[in-house]
Scaffold this motif. Structure first.
Motif, PDB file in Angstrom:
ATOM      1  N   PHE A 255       0.848  -1.205   0.000  1.00 45.75           N
ATOM      2  CA  PHE A 255       0.000   0.000   0.000  1.00 45.75           C
ATOM      3  C   PHE A 255       0.879   1.249   0.000  1.00 45.75           C
ATOM      4  O   PHE A 255       2.100   1.152   0.152  1.00 45.75           O
ATOM      5  N   HIS A 256       0.268   2.393  -0.177  1.00 43.48           N
ATOM      6  CA  HIS A 256       0.997   3.660  -0.136  1.00 43.48           C
ATOM      7  C   HIS A 256       0.750   4.350   1.186  1.00 43.48           C
ATOM      8  O   HIS A 256      -0.290   4.150   1.814  1.00 43.48           O
ATOM      9  N   LEU A 257       1.703   5.200   1.556  1.00 46.97           N
ATOM     10  CA  LEU A 257       1.481   6.014   2.751  1.00 46.97           C
ATOM     11  C   LEU A 257       0.271   6.920   2.511  1.00 46.97           C
ATOM     12  O   LEU A 257       0.056   7.382   1.395  1.00 46.97           O
ATOM     13  N   THR A 258      -0.472   7.177   3.567  1.00 47.55           N
ATOM     14  CA  THR A 258      -1.538   8.174   3.429  1.00 47.55           C
ATOM     15  C   THR A 258      -0.881   9.558   3.395  1.00 47.55           C
ATOM     16  O   THR A 258       0.242   9.717   3.889  1.00 47.55           O
ATOM     17  N   PRO A 259      -1.553  10.546   2.817  1.00 46.72           N
ATOM     18  CA  PRO A 259      -0.983  11.895   2.824  1.00 46.72           C
ATOM     19  C   PRO A 259      -0.645  12.359   4.244  1.00 46.72           C
ATOM     20  O   PRO A 259       0.364  13.034   4.459  1.00 46.72           O
ATOM     21  N   ALA A 260      -1.469  11.976   5.222  1.00 46.23           N
ATOM     22  CA  ALA A 260      -1.182  12.394   6.602  1.00 46.23           C
ATOM     23  C   ALA A 260       0.105  11.753   7.099  1.00 46.23           C
ATOM     24  O   ALA A 260       0.928  12.409   7.743  1.00 46.23           O
ATOM     25  N   GLN A 261       0.292  10.484   6.796  1.00 53.77           N
ATOM     26  CA  GLN A 261       1.542   9.831   7.191  1.00 53.77           C
ATOM     27  C   GLN A 261       2.729  10.516   6.526  1.00 53.77           C
ATOM     28  O   GLN A 261       3.753  10.779   7.158  1.00 53.77           O
ATOM     29  N   GLN A 262       2.586  10.820   5.229  1.00 59.87           N
ATOM     30  CA  GLN A 262       3.680  11.488   4.512  1.00 59.87           C
ATOM     31  C   GLN A 262       4.038  12.820   5.151  1.00 59.87           C
ATOM     32  O   GLN A 262       5.210  13.137   5.347  1.00 59.87           O
ATOM     33  N   LEU A 439      -7.207   8.002   8.296  1.00 58.94           N
ATOM     34  CA  LEU A 439      -7.017   6.552   8.365  1.00 58.94           C
ATOM     35  C   LEU A 439      -6.671   6.053   6.969  1.00 58.94           C
ATOM     36  O   LEU A 439      -7.036   6.677   5.980  1.00 58.94           O
ATOM     37  N   PRO A 440      -5.956   4.924   6.881  1.00 56.01           N
ATOM     38  CA  PRO A 440      -5.682   4.369   5.555  1.00 56.01           C
ATOM     39  C   PRO A 440      -6.997   4.130   4.823  1.00 56.01           C
ATOM     40  O   PRO A 440      -8.016   3.847   5.455  1.00 56.01           O
ATOM     41  N   PRO A 441      -6.973   4.234   3.501  1.00 56.67           N
ATOM     42  CA  PRO A 441      -8.216   4.080   2.738  1.00 56.67           C
ATOM     43  C   PRO A 441      -8.705   2.639   2.795  1.00 56.67           C
ATOM     44  O   PRO A 441      -7.964   1.732   3.129  1.00 56.67           O
ATOM     45  N   GLY A 442      -9.976   2.465   2.512  1.00 54.02           N
ATOM     46  CA  GLY A 442     -10.517   1.120   2.412  1.00 54.02           C
ATOM     47  C   GLY A 442     -10.954   0.544   3.739  1.00 54.02           C
ATOM     48  O   GLY A 442     -11.459  -0.567   3.800  1.00 54.02           O
ATOM     49  N   ARG A 443     -10.730   1.281   4.815  1.00 56.23           N
ATOM     50  CA  ARG A 443     -11.190   0.773   6.105  1.00 56.23           C
ATOM     51  C   ARG A 443     -12.699   0.872   6.154  1.00 56.23           C
ATOM     52  O   ARG A 443     -13.271   1.912   5.838  1.00 56.23           O
ATOM     53  N   MET A 444     -13.312  -0.203   6.579  1.00 52.13           N
ATOM     54  CA  MET A 444     -14.752  -0.149   6.759  1.00 52.13           C
ATOM     55  C   MET A 444     -15.020   0.437   8.139  1.00 52.13           C
ATOM     56  O   MET A 444     -14.170   0.417   9.003  1.00 52.13           O
TER      57      MET A 444
END
Ligand code: ADP
Ligand code: MG
Length: 680
Positions: A255-262, A439-444
């Motif tokens: 996966f890729h880092l989220t913009p917030a993580q970056q 939060l990372p994408p795709g989390r339900m």
């Protein structure tokens, strides 16, 4: 004052006149009005005035003196268990008296037990108190009657020698904030003027109280900033890295880092490249991916040729980090070592040798990391995970332990308990703050329901269905008493019950009294999917990451605080399946418990929850008791006085820039010599 009285006062921390001035009232009694007896209600504290109808000694179980007083509107009984003959004689029929006390419902109507009273002249008009009566924190042998006159004396000294109490806040600022001067504020809270707003004073919102609370919060804020300044006067290693190790790690991830993580990683790398020790707090809701951010920070330091220490609050989490980091860093050929309290002597010696030689680039562990005999070759960065478990004192202690050859390593602290900005300003002012607000994408989502324990059987059945469909679940048993043993017992019983009810599920138990090795083994099997239903005590609260688990049942959820519930719930919703959390409660619910459970059901935003928690339970719960212990506030109340905080930062800047000499005495005034805790 004699030595005996002085030593009693010292028990309250009262040693000087200034101490008395800052020994502030807890609350007030209103003795400014006379209440007609006919208007009294049980529970009232009131002044009444009337004529004695009858006084007699009664011999019930105990000998007591009863006096009946009437004022034409009603009758009141005064009851004394301790009395003497002179008193008996003075309370004669026909005497006029005024008394103050708490009204209660007795067998034969309303009464006061041991009221304060005095006899008054029939003809002369005897004035009532003009002012509210302050009630001070008192102790054995130091009563209100001792404290009040002493405080009055101190106030007179203050009025006669106003220059003896320095005003450290500039007048222009006070004017701008519409706050009274210190001396006026003290006078007002100790000796409220007759026309004071009783309502404001009782709510702690009078400008005089605001002024004192403001100064107190400011002192705390300044003391942490001062601490920060002291650390940052020392140099830190400049960690220069192109980021190639980090890029290599990221290229291996699915996966890729989220913009917030970056963004947060960028902030950290910027700090690390400076010759000033980084002091940074990373806040991020459960599941936002703080571990990966820590890994990127670690790789930056390692690429620059320095060692990194990562400290976790429990062995379980240290173990989990070890697994993650080993998986991430082994392909990059980076050596990870672990140091926990349960290492055998030989293994420990081996690891400390590898730490000392610098062979171990990353060392993961618990507190054991910073115990005697652990020497780092070149420690450049200390990362502390789930910091709220450690507390402020430990954070400060760690900082000084990393101190080496006149340098501090950089320090990164990660917390999953979001700290409202306002609270951070007095409790974390020594740290810069980064927030992973995504939060990372795709989390339900996590669907949360609040369920009475009368419907427990239905919940059990739902767990059954879900596990049969391949999902995994946590079943958390909460504290029954302040005893870990009983809690473990409850978890054992629950596990046995569930195992009997659901024989086709693979059920296991993990609790705090198990050996660390057993716990880890169970967690490992749960992670591998070899266990369907994990019955646990709150040991799993912090940090455990099992993405396939999508069901969280919390029994007796009403017993836990919001932050803790939020942490527990955060164990699910980590994968791509829709997750559920059932908060099972036992009726009846208190008003606060109802509010807590509703707040949790309605939001998943950790910051929102932390704000609610602050409102409902106060800073102690948000910060953890240890840290609250450090924040010993005399007059400020963080929930009530939150609105003062935005001005605090601005005022701190003003003082530091334009009146630096005011800062140390201001800190000492409120924190005492305790302000030196930075040197632990
Ligand atoms: P926390 O912030 O609560 O410590 P973790 O670091 O344990 O969260 O991360 C939770 C999960 O999310 C882990 O399984 C982790 O691998 C995963 N994760 C982290 N960052 C991302 C991302 N950018 N995209 C997808 N998943 C991620
Ligand atoms: Mg974590």
């Amino acid at each position: 004052m004699g030595p005996r009285a002085a030593s009693r006062l010292a028990r309250l921390g009262l040693r000087t006149v200034q101490d008395l001035l800052f020994h502030l009232p807890l609350r007030y009694q209103d003795r400014t009005r006379i209440t007609p007896i006919g208007a009294l209600r049980p529970g009232d504290q009131a002044v009444i005035e009337g004529v004695i109808e009858l006084t007699q000694i009664q011999y019930a179980k105990r000998r007591m003196l009863l006096s009946r007083v009437s004022d034409g509107s009603g009758l009141l009984t005064l009851r004394f268990f301790h009395f003497n003959a002179a008193q008996h004689a003075a309370l004669a029929r026909g005497a006029r008296m005024r008394c103050f006390g708490e009204v209660r419902a007795g067998k034969s109507g309303l009464e006061m037990i041991h009221p304060e009273y005095r006899l008054i002249n029939h003809d002369a008009i005897s004035p009532v108190e003009e002012r509210l009566t302050p009630i001070y924190p008192a102790t054995e042998g130091v009563h209100q009657q001792t404290l009040r006159p002493l405080t009055q004396q101190a106030l007179r000294l203050l009025q006669n020698y106003p220059e003896s109490l320095h005003e450290w806040l500039p007048e222009t600022l006070l004017h701008e904030l519409q706050l009274p001067k210190l001396a006026d504020a003290l006078l007002c809270v100790h000796y409220p003027p007759p026309d004071v707003s009783t309502i404001l004073l009782e709510k702690g919102e009078h400008p005089a109280q605001r002024r004192l609370a403001f100064e107190e919060l400011l002192a705390h804020h300044l003391s942490l900033r001062e601490l920060r300044g002291r650390v940052q006067r020392h140099p830190a290693p400049v960690l220069d890295a192109s980021g190639k190790l980090m890029a290599a790690l990221l290229s291996h991830l699915p996966f890729h880092l989220t913009p917030a993580q970056q963004r947060v990683i960028g902030e950290i790398r910027h700090d690390l490249a400076r010759a000033v020790p980084m002091l940074r707090l990373v806040q991020g809701d459960v599941g936002c991916g703080k571990t990966l951010v820590a890994a990127c920070a670690a790789l930056h330091a390692i690429e620059a040729g320095w060692q990194v220490a990562l400290m976790a609050p429990t062995e379980l989490l240290a173990e989990q980090h070890l697994q993650n980091f080993t998986r991430w860093l082994a392909p990059l050929d980076i050596k990870v070592a672990t140091l926990t309290g349960r290492l055998k002597k030989g293994a420990r010696a081996d690891i400390t040798a590898r730490i000392q030689s610098g062979e171990a680039a990353l060392v993961i562990g618990t507190h054991a990391l910073f115990q005697e005999g652990v020497l780092f070759h070149k420690l450049g960065l200390v990362i502390i995970d789930e910091q709220h478990r450690f507390g402020v004192h430990q954070r400060l202690a760690l900082r000084s332990k990393g101190f080496n050859n006149g340098r501090y390593p950089h320090q990164l602290i990660m917390t999953a308990t979001p700290i409202p900005r306002t609270l951070a300003m007095v409790a974390y002012a020594d740290l810069d703050s980064s927030v992973i607000d995504q939060l990372p994408p795709g989390r339900m989502g996590i669907e949360t329901s609040v369920i009475s324990d009368t419907r427990r059987a239905q919940v059990v059945e739902r767990v059954h269905q879900a596990c049969r469909a391949g999902r995994q679940a946590y079943w958390v048993c909460t504290l029954i008493e302040e005893s870990e043993m009983l809690q473990c017992q409850a978890a054992q019983d629950t596990a046995a019950q569930l195992a009997a009810a659901l024989p086709d599920l693979r059920i296991a138990l993990v609790h705090g009294r198990m050996k660390a090795r057993e716990k880890d083994e169970i967690m490992r099997r749960f992670k591998q999917g070899e266990i369907d239903l994990l019955v646990a005590t709150t040991v799993i609260e912090v940090g455990v990451d099992v993405p396939n688990a999508s069901l969280m049942i919390i029994e007796n959820a009403e017993r836990l605080g919001l932050a803790q519930l939020h942490q527990l719930r955060g164990r699910v919703g980590r994968g791509t399946a829709q997750s559920h959390c059932a908060l099972i409660y036992h009726a009846p619910l208190s008003r606060y418990a109802t509010a807590r459970l509703a707040a949790l059901r309605d939001t998943r935003d950790g910051f929102e929850i932390a704000r609610k928690d602050l409102e409902l339970r106060g800073p102690g719960e948000v910060l953890g008791t240890r840290q609250a212990g450090m924040l010993q506030l005399h007059i400020a109340d963080l929930a009530r006085d939150q609105h003062l905080l935005p001005q605090i930062e601005h005022t701190a800047e003003l003082l530091l820039n334009s009146y630096p000499a005011h800062v140390p005495p201001l800190i000492r005034r409120w924190l005492g010599e305790g302000a030196q805790y930075g040197e632990v």
